[in-house]
Design a protein around this motif. Structure first.
Motif, short mmCIF file in Angstrom:
data_model
loop_
_atom_site.label_atom_id
_atom_site.label_comp_id
_atom_site.label_asym_id
_atom_site.label_seq_id
_atom_site.Cartn_x
_atom_site.Cartn_y
_atom_site.Cartn_z
N ALA A 8 13.94 -2.90 -5.13
CA ALA A 8 13.31 -3.64 -4.11
C ALA A 8 14.11 -4.77 -3.38
N PRO A 9 13.54 -5.04 -2.19
CA PRO A 9 14.01 -6.03 -1.56
C PRO A 9 14.21 -7.43 -2.39
N GLN A 10 15.44 -7.96 -2.31
CA GLN A 10 15.38 -8.99 -2.91
C GLN A 10 15.49 -10.44 -2.10
N GLY A 11 15.39 -11.56 -2.63
CA GLY A 11 15.50 -12.86 -2.11
C GLY A 11 14.66 -13.18 -0.91
N SER A 12 14.68 -13.68 0.08
CA SER A 12 14.00 -14.22 1.19
C SER A 12 13.39 -12.98 1.89
N VAL A 13 13.94 -11.69 1.66
CA VAL A 13 13.32 -10.63 2.59
C VAL A 13 12.26 -10.32 1.69
N SER A 14 12.04 -10.26 0.54
CA SER A 14 10.91 -9.95 -0.07
C SER A 14 9.49 -10.88 0.27
N ALA A 15 9.85 -12.11 0.78
CA ALA A 15 8.88 -12.75 1.24
C ALA A 15 8.03 -12.29 2.48
N TYR A 16 8.80 -11.55 2.95
CA TYR A 16 8.36 -11.21 4.41
C TYR A 16 7.72 -9.87 4.29
N LEU A 17 7.69 -8.91 3.08
CA LEU A 17 7.08 -7.79 2.99
C LEU A 17 5.85 -7.90 1.93
N ASP A 18 4.87 -6.97 2.53
CA ASP A 18 3.64 -7.15 1.31
C ASP A 18 3.80 -5.99 0.31
N GLU A 19 2.80 -5.86 -0.46
CA GLU A 19 2.91 -4.86 -1.50
C GLU A 19 2.77 -3.47 -1.06
N ASP A 20 2.14 -3.44 0.11
CA ASP A 20 1.98 -1.99 0.74
C ASP A 20 3.16 -1.60 1.16
N ALA A 21 4.00 -2.22 1.94
CA ALA A 21 5.32 -2.05 2.39
C ALA A 21 6.21 -1.41 1.15
N VAL A 22 6.38 -2.30 0.20
CA VAL A 22 7.30 -1.77 -0.86
C VAL A 22 6.57 -0.55 -1.49
N ARG A 23 5.35 -0.55 -1.63
CA ARG A 23 4.74 0.72 -2.27
C ARG A 23 5.23 2.03 -1.51
N GLU A 24 5.18 1.75 -0.10
CA GLU A 24 5.40 2.82 0.73
C GLU A 24 7.08 3.14 0.69
N GLY A 25 7.69 2.37 0.47
CA GLY A 25 9.23 2.52 0.24
C GLY A 25 9.42 3.31 -0.87
N LEU A 26 8.80 3.01 -1.89
CA LEU A 26 8.84 3.60 -3.20
C LEU A 26 8.25 5.10 -3.22
N ASP A 27 7.24 5.33 -2.36
CA ASP A 27 6.86 6.80 -2.27
C ASP A 27 7.71 7.55 -1.43
N LYS A 28 8.07 7.00 -0.40
CA LYS A 28 9.21 7.64 0.27
C LYS A 28 10.42 8.08 -0.30
N ALA A 29 10.92 7.14 -1.45
CA ALA A 29 12.08 7.59 -2.14
C ALA A 29 11.61 8.59 -3.23
N ARG A 30 10.47 8.62 -3.68
CA ARG A 30 9.95 9.75 -4.44
C ARG A 30 10.13 10.98 -3.82
N GLN A 31 9.44 11.11 -2.61
CA GLN A 31 9.55 12.11 -2.06
C GLN A 31 10.82 12.81 -1.51
N GLN A 32 11.81 11.87 -1.18
CA GLN A 32 13.09 12.51 -1.10
C GLN A 32 13.99 12.97 -2.21
#
Length: 136
Positions: A41-65
């Protein structure tokens, strides 16, 4: 030959086919091969600019790949864990009784010299045998 083989897979590297074939060769009949992707998951200050949906979408995309990369290998179990790459790989191996890790290593830079940084750390800290598949 091994009964429980772990194949860590970085979804953006092209060594997945090589490492899965090597694992199939090293696996005893009736053995288990697990393809593992570590989602960082994005670390540090980057995570402050991402909402939970964006993180969940990234995880879902990784699962599909991961599912797509392992689709041609019917006897491979696909798993995703969150964490830091080498630590998560080593912890997964310890917790699941893995007796061999088949890891890919890309062309090294000066700081890596012979192995990629994740592969080198896995080799140093793994609780079991490690087979390194090199690509040039």
């Amino acid at each position: 030959m091994y009964d429980k083989i772990l194949v860590p897979m970085a979804l953006d590297h092209g060594v997945s086919g090589t490492t899965l074939k090597a694992a199939a060769t090293l696996c005893n009949p009736g053995g288990q091969i697990t393809a593992l992707h570590v989602y960082e998951a994005p670390q540090g200050s980057v995570s402050a600019y991402l909402d939970e949906d964006a993180v969940r979408e990234g995880l879902d995309k990784a699962r599909q790949q991961l599912t797509k990369k392992t689709a041609d290998y019917g006897d491979v179990t696909a798993e995703i864990v969150k964490g830091r790459s080498y630590r998560a790989i080593v912890e997964y191996a310890e917790q699941n009784g893995t007796d061999c890790i088949v890891v890919g290593s890309h062309k090294p830079g000066l700081s890596d010299f012979f192995l990629g940084s994740t592969a080198a750390r896995v080799v140093r800290h793994a609780p079991c045998a490690v087979h390194v598949c090199r690509t040039l």
